[in-house]
Motif scaffolding. Structure first.
Motif, PDB file in Angstrom:
ATOM      1  N   THR A 604       0.845  -1.190   0.000  1.00 44.92           N
ATOM      2  CA  THR A 604       0.000   0.000   0.000  1.00 44.92           C
ATOM      3  C   THR A 604       0.886   1.248   0.000  1.00 44.92           C
ATOM      4  O   THR A 604       2.122   1.151   0.078  1.00 44.92           O
ATOM      5  CB  THR A 604      -0.930   0.006   1.224  1.00 44.92           C
ATOM      6  OG1 THR A 604      -1.798   1.146   1.146  1.00 44.92           O
ATOM      7  CG2 THR A 604      -0.141   0.100   2.515  1.00 44.92           C
ATOM      8  N   SER A 605       0.253   2.396  -0.081  1.00 48.15           N
ATOM      9  CA  SER A 605       0.955   3.680  -0.058  1.00 48.15           C
ATOM     10  C   SER A 605       0.052   4.704   0.607  1.00 48.15           C
ATOM     11  O   SER A 605      -1.132   4.438   0.856  1.00 48.15           O
ATOM     12  CB  SER A 605       1.337   4.121  -1.479  1.00 48.15           C
ATOM     13  OG  SER A 605       0.174   4.315  -2.257  1.00 48.15           O
ATOM     14  N   PRO A 719      -4.603   2.966  -1.717  1.00 42.52           N
ATOM     15  CA  PRO A 719      -3.859   3.899  -0.843  1.00 42.52           C
ATOM     16  C   PRO A 719      -4.573   4.099   0.493  1.00 42.52           C
ATOM     17  O   PRO A 719      -5.784   3.894   0.619  1.00 42.52           O
ATOM     18  CB  PRO A 719      -3.809   5.183  -1.666  1.00 42.52           C
ATOM     19  CG  PRO A 719      -4.096   4.772  -3.067  1.00 42.52           C
ATOM     20  CD  PRO A 719      -5.006   3.592  -2.991  1.00 42.52           C
TER      21      PRO A 719
END
Length: 800
Positions: A604-605, A719
């Motif tokens: 993820t980010s 995200p």
């Protein structure tokens, strides 16, 4: 490329702490310059340009200098008779005060009137320059009323004070008067006029002070004379009122007291003498009358009695008879008639002596009474005089005050009279301590402004300082992640790898930015065959078979479109830093949890477009190439970019498998070279309950089956900041990897999303810096710049 903090660094010795701090400061400064040198050079050039423009438009100014001396040897113009001249040195504060007087408006206005500067176009003309030009332009655009004479005078005074420089030379009594002007002659004339008008003002001030002092002294002298006369008159009146009379400098009562005291003493002495004589004669008379020898001996002790001729004669006769009686007694015996007659005669003589002594004693009593009367009279007079003297003494106390006041008033009046006479004489003889020792001239007025070298040097120094401030400002405003150390320090997590920026073009590998630059289409608008890469053929299986990369048994499977995929770069360039970075991430996943590998790893980010999908694909390719059964899942239900990139033509995927519409084997896509399996996510319309879908029991059941079939599952998630889907994957993923875009991801954003997602923070395997420019990164991490050098990798056969 694995970034692991095994142990804390050794402590720096105290004696080397200062040296280490200095080295760190120097290294930080060099790093700052290397990062921000374009902005610093631009700022410096801008400052130099402004300096050059100023030198071109600034008018030339000349300085006229006159030198004034404050003479410490004061001229004693007037001295009273017998007075010795005293040289009082001028202190430093007095000289500094004269400097301020030279700067005053009084001197400036006197110079203007003396040189008629209000009528001089040369003086009243505004100085040429950029500011004056702009001011003139505004005056032309917005005309104003003509200034009054008072305003003109005030402006002229301000101009004089603005161009005038007064300074003291060291600690001496020399004062330099400098004036700047665009005209040499005007500069010299104004400097000289300031000095001359200062001397004139000093003389005038002394004359005015003497005149005011004389007027005041005259009025004061009249008052003092009246006060002195009144005080002396009060002394005389008081003496008359209290009967105080002086006689030869002494009061009359004092003289009387002295005389009475002397007379009283004499009377007391006479009374004592008379009393002593009476006592002595009385003692003689009281003695035994039969003892003639005792009487005669006692008589010899009384001087007055011896001086009495009767007693003296009787005593002499008595002594003669006594001698004759003694002689006859020896001859004829005591009973002889002649001897008896002599004894009888001696008895008569003694009786006569006693009678005479009694008469003398009566005389002594009379003398004693007279002496006592005189003593009592003298004592009474003395007492009366003392009483009068006491009253006079009380009056003298007041008299002395009156006489002292009279003397002080008279002395003060005399002093003021002397001062008045001196002041009257000094009005016609004013003096000053200042004199001009150097006159300003046109030939001695050099050009002083602008100083080209000094201005250029100041411009360079100011430009360097401003450039440094701009660099510091840019550095402070740069709140993006740029180094591995920064990630570990701010987020308190391990930085697993720094992935360099690479890309693919139609010819193969290039050094462009990581990931595809493409226009994002709405999810509900995406269809099979649409998008900027719709030219990719549908017969991928045939092309793969023709290339000889697909096993004949797998020809019926769906093949991934990895020809234009950056994730494929790890397989095509196994000796690149890019591939080495993903091997570092894989190794971190294998060694985590004390040797028990994390089976499901979520990628993820914080924000979109940070390259998490590309990281997921490349990590899946690296893991599958190692021989592990690897499944790559597109878990970004809101924006399945990984499906759009690798399996554009997919018609079913994760959602259909969870709902039981299709079997898992019917929707899997395979990379024939690495045997990577990919589970796409096909979304026909937007999902509002994607988080509920990820947290559903059906999803948990599917992942339980997948854990049994595969050794490693790479889950590409959405995200953290825009949506909350990642929070619903706590039962699906064993750990998470946070992708941070280098130089783009903001520190505040990443820290906030980690605080808001404790599930991800607690199970975070580490962070990955993506799209790193290694050359620029070495400038931000100057202490580890050698870590990124190419020669360390080329020695082992690695290439970029």
């Amino acid at each position: 490329m694995l970034q692991t903090r095994i142990s804390s660094p050794p402590a720096v010795p105290i004696q080397g702490a200062e040296h280490t701090s200095l080295n760190h400061s120097v290294t930080s400064a060099i790093g700052l310059i290397s990062r921000q040198y374009p902005a610093m050079i631009l700022t410096l050039l801008l400052c130099l340009g402004l300096v050059g423009a100023y030198l071109m438009v600034a008018p030339k100014r000349f300085t006229g200098t006159a030198v004034l001396m404050i003479d410490s040897r004061k001229m004693q113009g007037l001295q009273t008779q017998g007075q010795t001249p005293v040289d009082n040195p001028i202190d430093s504060a007095m000289v500094d005060s004269q400097v301020e007087v030279l700067k005053s408006e009084t001197i400036a206005s006197a110079v203007i009137k003396d040189l008629h500067l209000l009528d001089s176009p040369e003086f009243m003309r505004a100085d040429d320059g950029l500011l004056s030009g702009l001011s003139g332009l505004f005056d032309d655009l917005f005309p104003q009323e003509k200034p009054s004479d008072r305003e003109l005078m005030q402006n002229a005074i301000w101009k004089i004070q603005g161009g005038l420089t007064i300074k003291r030379v060291g600690l001496s009594y020399i004062i330099e008067i400098a004036y700047q002007s665009t005209s040499k002659d005007l500069a010299a004339r104004i400097a000289n006029a300031v000095a001359e008008n200062y001397i004139t003002d000093s003389l005038e001030s002394k004359y005015q002070a003497s005149r005011r002092a004389a007027v005041w002294l005259q009025d004061r002298l009249k008052e003092l004379r009246a006060q002195a006369s009144a005080a002396e008159r009060a002394v005389v009146d008081y003496k008359a009122k209290n009967n105080i009379v002086d006689a030869g400098g002494r009061l009359l009562t004092e003289q009387q007291l002295a005389e009475l005291n002397s007379g009283l003493t004499e009377a007391r002495n006479k009374r004592a003498e008379a009393e002593a004589k009476l006592q002595r004669i009385t003692a003689i008379l009281n003695a035994d009358e039969s003892d003639s020898r005792v009487i005669l001996n006692d008589l010899a002790t009384v001087n007055d009695s011896m001086a009495n001729p009767v007693i003296t004669k009787l005593r002499q006769t008595y002594l003669d008879y006594a001698a004759r009686a003694s002689d006859w007694a020896n001859r004829y015996g005591q009973n002889h008639l002649a001897v008896v007659n002599l004894h009888n005669q001696m008895r008569e003589i003694r009786r006569s002596i006693i009678d005479e002594l009694r008469r003398t004693a009566e005389a002594y009593k009379s003398d004693l009474e007279i002496a006592k009367a005189r003593e009592e009279a003298g004592q009474k007079s003395l007492n009366d005089t003392i009483a009068v003297s006491n009253d006079t003494s009380q009056a003298q106390i007041v008299l002395r005050d009156l006489e002292s006041n009279a003397q002080s008033a008279r002395a003060l009046s005399d002093n003021f009279l002397q001062l008045y006479m001196v002041s009257v004489q000094q009005q016609s003889f004013p003096i000053t301590e200042a004199r001009v020792i150097t006159q300003a001239s046109e030939l001695s007025s050099p050009k002083t402004s602008p100083k080209t070298l000094l201005v250029l040097l100041a411009g360079v120094v100011a430009g360097c300082i401003l450039a440094g401030l701009v660099a510091l400002l840019l550095e402070v405003l740069d709140r993006a992640f740029r180094t591995v150390h920064q990630v570990e320090r701010l987020l308190q997590v391990n930085c697993l790898a720094s992935i360099p920026a690479v890309g693919l073009d139609s010819d193969g590998v290039t050094n462009s930015s990581l990931g595809f630059i493409r226009r994002r289409l709405p999810l509900w608008a995406r269809r099979k065959g649409q998008g900027p890469q719709a030219e990719v053929g549908a017969d991928r299986q045939g092309r793969s078979a023709a290339a000889g990369k697909v096993d004949p048994k797998e020809r019926g499977q769906r093949l991934l479109d990895v020809n234009n995929s950056v994730g494929r770069f790890t397989i095509n360039s196994p000796f690149s830093r890019f591939a080495e970075s993903f091997r570092s991430i894989k190794l971190a996943a294998d060694l985590s949890n004390f040797g028990n590998p994390q089976k499901v790893v979520g990628i993820t980010s914080a924000l979109p477009n940070e390259g998490k999908s590309t990281i997921s694909e490349a990590l899946g390719q690296t893991t599958a190439q190692s021989g592990l059964r690897t499944l790559l899942i597109d878990g970004d239900l809101r924006n399945p970019s990984l499906t759009y990139r690798l399996a554009r033509s997919a018609e079913a995927g994760l959602i259909d498998v969870v709902f039981g519409k299709v079997d898992l084997k019917d929707v899997l896509w395979v990379d024939p070279q690495t045997n990577l399996h990919f589970l796409p996510c096909v979304v026909s319309s937007r999902l509002s309950n994607s988080s509920d879908f990820l947290a559903s029991p059906q999803m948990e059941k599917l992942f339980a089956q997948l854990r049994e079939q595969y050794d490693r599952i790479i889950l590409d998630l959405s995200p953290l900041a825009p949506v909350i889907d990642v929070r619903a994957t706590g039962s699906l993923a064993d750990s998470y990897i946070l992708v941070i875009e280098w130089a783009k991801a903001k520190v505040d954003v990443v820290e906030r999303v980690l605080r808001e997602n404790p599930l991800v923070r607690d199970h975070l395997l580490g962070a990955v810096l993506n799209k790193v420019n290694l050359a620029a990164m070495s400038r931000y991490d100057s202490n580890s710049a050698g870590y990124y050098r190419n020669q360390h990798y080329t020695r082992y056969g690695y290439v970029d």
